[in-house]
Design a protein around this motif. Structure first.
Motif, mmCIF file in Angstrom:
data_model
loop_
_atom_site.group_PDB
_atom_site.id
_atom_site.type_symbol
_atom_site.label_atom_id
_atom_site.label_comp_id
_atom_site.label_asym_id
_atom_site.label_seq_id
_atom_site.Cartn_x
_atom_site.Cartn_y
_atom_site.Cartn_z
ATOM 1 N N THR A 47 0.823 -1.215 0.000
ATOM 2 C CA THR A 47 0.000 0.000 0.000
ATOM 3 C C THR A 47 0.855 1.263 0.000
ATOM 4 O OG1 THR A 47 -0.164 0.137 2.407
ATOM 5 C CG2 THR A 47 -1.840 -1.184 1.253
ATOM 6 N N LYS A 48 2.165 1.112 0.129
ATOM 7 C CA LYS A 48 3.058 2.271 0.200
ATOM 8 C C LYS A 48 3.324 2.817 -1.196
ATOM 9 C CE LYS A 48 5.153 1.843 4.577
ATOM 10 N NZ LYS A 48 4.357 2.938 5.040
ATOM 11 N N HIS A 49 3.019 4.086 -1.372
ATOM 12 C CA HIS A 49 3.283 4.756 -2.642
ATOM 13 C C HIS A 49 4.109 6.003 -2.382
ATOM 14 C CE1 HIS A 49 0.481 2.085 -4.602
ATOM 15 N NE2 HIS A 49 -0.401 2.372 -3.674
ATOM 16 N N GLU A 50 5.044 5.867 -1.451
ATOM 17 C CA GLU A 50 5.871 6.996 -1.050
ATOM 18 C C GLU A 50 7.122 7.061 -1.926
ATOM 19 O OE1 GLU A 50 6.505 5.901 2.989
ATOM 20 O OE2 GLU A 50 4.438 6.258 3.544
ATOM 21 N N ALA A 51 7.944 8.056 -1.654
ATOM 22 C CA ALA A 51 9.207 8.188 -2.369
ATOM 23 C C ALA A 51 10.079 6.965 -2.104
ATOM 24 C CB ALA A 51 9.922 9.459 -1.905
#
Length: 151
Positions: A47-51
């Motif tokens: 679910t992580k869509h970070e840098a």
């Protein structure tokens, strides 16, 4: 007072992990995650869509915590060397991290301290001796009952 408590520490240099994860084929990051994360951790990871730097740090925290658990375990808390997917980093509602070890349907809790700053992540793990199934938290309660100061 602390018979057979396993203590392990791991220090991770994030640029080393970053080069391992991002310098290879684009699929390596996800293959690495599938190899070291539990089912629950993997669901969170997906679910992580970070840098990229934040994802590397997130994975680095879990890597360091699990490595510290391996060093603390020494075969003790579960009777043999731990596997990557048998150790999970969890958090109490207060935000304090802890380890959850799973083996043959039996769960053991372990103490965990994590710190990260700049290019480094450090983790310290404490695991109970094999006969203690209540985990570190149970040992703390036993010490309190014996009026040993727990800080």
């Amino acid at each position: 007072m602390f018979p057979n408590i396993g203590i392990g520490v791991d220090l991770l240099h994030l640029p080393r992990l970053r080069s391992l994860l991002l310098a290879r084929r684009s699929t390596y990051l996800h293959r690495f995650a599938r190899r070291i994360l539990t089912t629950s951790e993997l669901a969170t990871f997906q679910t992580k869509h970070e840098a990229a730097e934040d994802v590397v740090r997130w994975l680095g925290v879990r890597w360091a915590a699990k490595e510290a658990a391996f060093k603390a375990g020494g075969g003790g808390a579960v009777g043999r060397r731990l596997g990557w997917k048998e150790v999970e980093v969890r958090y109490f509602s207060s935000g304090q991290p802890y380890l959850q070890l799973e083996r043959d349907g039996e769960g053991v809790k372990g103490g965990l301290s994590i710190s990260h700053d700049g290019e480094y992540v450090v983790a310290m793990a404490m695991l109970p001796p094999p006969a203690t199934t209540a985990g570190i938290m149970g040992m703390v309660e036993e010490m309190r009952a014996e009026r040993v100061q727990v800080v």
